[in-house]
Design an enzyme around this catalytic site. Structure first.
Site, PDB file in Angstrom:
ATOM      1  N   GLU A 209      88.834 100.259 147.420  1.00 35.30           N
ATOM      2  CA  GLU A 209      89.373  98.987 146.931  1.00 35.30           C
ATOM      3  C   GLU A 209      89.668  98.080 148.120  1.00 35.30           C
ATOM      4  O   GLU A 209      90.781  98.053 148.625  1.00 35.30           O
ATOM      5  CB  GLU A 209      90.647  99.192 146.088  1.00 35.30           C
ATOM      6  CG  GLU A 209      90.393  99.492 144.625  1.00 35.30           C
ATOM      7  CD  GLU A 209      90.261 100.983 144.349  1.00 35.30           C
ATOM      8  OE1 GLU A 209      90.336 101.769 145.320  1.00 35.30           O
ATOM      9  OE2 GLU A 209      90.076 101.370 143.176  1.00 35.30           O
ATOM     10  N   SER A 210      88.658  97.409 148.616  1.00 31.99           N
ATOM     11  CA  SER A 210      88.775  96.363 149.649  1.00 31.99           C
ATOM     12  C   SER A 210      88.752  96.877 151.089  1.00 31.99           C
ATOM     13  O   SER A 210      87.881  97.675 151.401  1.00 31.99           O
ATOM     14  CB  SER A 210      89.955  95.433 149.371  1.00 31.99           C
ATOM     15  OG  SER A 210      89.871  94.918 148.041  1.00 31.99           O
TER      16      SER A 210
ATOM     17  N   CYS B 184      92.715  95.821 146.157  1.00 33.29           N
ATOM     18  CA  CYS B 184      92.728  95.224 144.820  1.00 33.29           C
ATOM     19  C   CYS B 184      92.983  96.298 143.779  1.00 33.29           C
ATOM     20  O   CYS B 184      93.506  97.364 144.083  1.00 33.29           O
ATOM     21  CB  CYS B 184      91.412  94.488 144.579  1.00 33.29           C
ATOM     22  SG  CYS B 184      89.971  95.561 144.733  1.00 33.29           S
TER      23      CYS B 184
ATOM     24  N   SER C 199      81.562  94.584 148.491  1.00 30.31           N
ATOM     25  CA  SER C 199      82.546  94.387 149.555  1.00 30.31           C
ATOM     26  C   SER C 199      81.833  94.257 150.879  1.00 30.31           C
ATOM     27  O   SER C 199      80.792  94.883 151.089  1.00 30.31           O
ATOM     28  CB  SER C 199      83.501  95.589 149.649  1.00 30.31           C
ATOM     29  OG  SER C 199      84.419  95.605 148.590  1.00 30.31           O
TER      30      SER C 199
ATOM     31  N   HIS D 105      85.206  90.195 149.060  1.00 30.92           N
ATOM     32  CA  HIS D 105      85.234  91.193 147.980  1.00 30.92           C
ATOM     33  C   HIS D 105      84.935  90.496 146.670  1.00 30.92           C
ATOM     34  O   HIS D 105      85.506  89.452 146.379  1.00 30.92           O
ATOM     35  CB  HIS D 105      86.592  91.897 147.941  1.00 30.92           C
ATOM     36  CG  HIS D 105      86.874  92.611 149.223  1.00 30.92           C
ATOM     37  ND1 HIS D 105      86.318  93.823 149.533  1.00 30.92           N
ATOM     38  CD2 HIS D 105      87.606  92.240 150.302  1.00 30.92           C
ATOM     39  CE1 HIS D 105      86.708  94.179 150.747  1.00 30.92           C
ATOM     40  NE2 HIS D 105      87.493  93.228 151.235  1.00 30.92           N
TER      41      HIS D 105
END
Lengths: 355, 355
Positions: free
Chosen positions: B71-72, B86, B249, B263
């Site tokens: 996530e990111s 995120c 990403s 992202h």
């Protein structure tokens, strides 16, 4: 000596000096004789019952009616209405009645509304819909569905809330025109010049606060002169009131239709002074300095609204720099906001460690 | 066609693209060999378990380590650490472990911390302490008692939250020195130049979003080139990742130690793209325009942080004017904040009625 603004025990005597400030501008009336000043004294008294305050004095000139209230002030011009009330009053509760009274005068379109206040010292003693900013916004949103709400300053500490609604610019033509004006740096030809400065002060000097008491003086007029309030904006015709046992309010109006108003809660444990004026100046630094020297606060907030037609608009950027050189003051926050028709400068100061 | 960001039914597939962004600066290490990049991969993996995300790719140069996460992203420099995550991740939960790992490297004093995020599309699916900004602030206040919290934009609508703590300027001498520097318009000689721009976009063009899918491309590299992402800041060495079935990403780093990161959550019902970089430019207008043309959002937020040593600092005022001339965009909000060592510009745009 400076004391914290929050009393140690909630059962102690307390008065919330922090005001709720409501300003409403209407578009031109549909009637040639339309004028908010046609609303009668009885109608205002009836309206103010919803707010839980009363009229205690009145002054006027050809431009503006100025009411001193048991809790602060009301100013009525042809198409602008300002209500500022402290304590546990409920100013939002009179909005619907105001809109009805205005409608009778041919005012059916609101161009701008501003509702603002500093964070309360003791929010838990307020009455609905003023128990919190979310409650206030919810109430306002039920009347003005397009309003926007802001919090300036640190949201869990000292801060200042603003709800604002401006009539939307209609259609593409209006927007393009606005853009062109910005590019050419021309003022908006439609709007009247308008600006408002507020200085909200706390932790005030005990010797200064001692003046605003029936122990020292018999009348508002005496303390207005002794404190130097009459020198702040010398062209103002002043209507003042000294409360028993202590506390002070004044309205000033001048020949241009400009106003000033000062309200003082002098008790040491929750001292609070507000200064407000819409006087047109191209630089507010001298006025701010004089107000601060007159009342000697431990901390204060300055807000300046100015629309694109205002003298103040272009000088707000300069002020950003000048503010920072006010000696002995530490600026804890500064923010500015660009709204559709107004710019807003917000700054917060507390005494530096060296003072 | 643009669709509302909130799904009609809460049981529908949903992913929160809006990131939580945490940036921590430490004062110089007490150890000559002190460097946050000495922290091992295993230690970072352990720390990221508290956040509920994993490392999926890694790139580095002599200045900066750049991790792509499930996530990111995470960026690690000698004394600066950035974590952007995120979904329903919990980045604040790794702060205490970060401080412990930094302490081992001789970093015991934090000079600046920034925690920021846009309002979540669906706050109710977040995990503690991220269920609301008040909960996040309470959590941060337990670690940094002097932090301040802000809300930019309209607090009941689209907004952007910021928590920031800066090491206080110690003693009268420091303050006086600062004032003198302001008067003489000299940059602060201590701080490194620093600036960060973020562009947070929603309601994105369907055709652009369709690129970021395994249906269209096999690798991140292909879509980086096809979308024009590689042209935004051409000097960046790019590490990209295309998720299955969709999502993208990328991290970019250059020879100056600057970074960029993008992202993308492409799903039509909750499309979201973030762009962030600390690249030093004296004018960001061209970059903003190019990012907007690349992704074609329906609305976006721009934030620019710049300290007094940054090239961007003095040009932020110019940007205020230039922004407003971006054609077809209606600026719904603009605010700027002066913090002790940084200026912040916040602006919000949506497509004008004419487009």
């Amino acid at each position: 000596m400076q004391v914290p603004a929050v009393p140690e025990e909630s059962s102690e005597h307390f008065f919330e000096g922090v005001e709720k400030l409501l300003e409403v501008w209407f578009d031109e009336s549909a009637m040639p004789t339309g004028d908010l000043r046609n609303i009668t004294r009885n109608q205002w008294e009836d309206l103010l019952r919803h707010v839980k305050c009363e009229i205690i004095s009145f002054a006027q000139n050809e431009h503006i009616d100025a009411f001193l209230l048991s809790e602060s002030s009301m100013f009525v011009s042809r198409r602008r209405w300002i209500l500022k009330t402290c304590g546990t009053t409920t100013p939002l509760k009179c909005l619907e009645q105001l809109l009805q009274l205005a409608e009778v005068e041919g005012y059916s379109v609101i161009t701008d509304i501003f509702y603002s206040r500093k964070n309360f010292t003791r929010p838990e003693v307020q009455n609905s819909p003023h128990k919190g900013f979310y409650e206030e916004v919810t109430y306002l949103d039920s009347i003005f569905p397009e309003g926007r709400s802001y919090c300036l300053g640190s949201i869990n500490q000292e801060c200042w809330y603003l709800y604002t609604f401006s009539r939307p610019v209609d259609g593409t033509g209006g927007e393009l025109q606005l853009k062109q004006q910005q590019l050419m740096q021309l003022p908006d030809p439609v709007a009247d010049p308008d600006q408002t400065i507020e200085i909200l002060m706390q932790q005030l000097d005990n010797d200064v606060m001692a003046l605003f008491s029936k122990d020292k003086f018999a009348t508002g007029q005496e303390v207005t002169q002794s404190s130097g309030i009459d020198l702040l904006l010398p062209q103002m015709h002043i209507d003042d009131f000294l409360f028993d046992p202590c506390g002070y309010s004044m309205n000033g109006i001048n020949a241009n239709g400009e106003y000033m108003t000062i309200h003082i809660t002098p008790e040491e444990k929750f001292s609070y002074v507000s200064f407000e004026s819409n006087v047109a100046l191209d630089n507010y630094t001298r006025l701010i300095s004089q107000v601060i020297k007159t009342f000697k606060p431990g901390k204060f907030i300055v807000t300046i609204f100015a629309n694109k037609s205002s003298l103040a608009y272009e000088t707000m950027k300069e002020l950003e720099i000048e503010y920072s050189t006010l000696s002995n003051w530490q600026r804890t926050d500064m923010q500015c906001c660009n709204f559709p028709s107004y710019n807003l400068l917000f700054a917060q100061y507390s005494r530096g460690k060296s003072s």
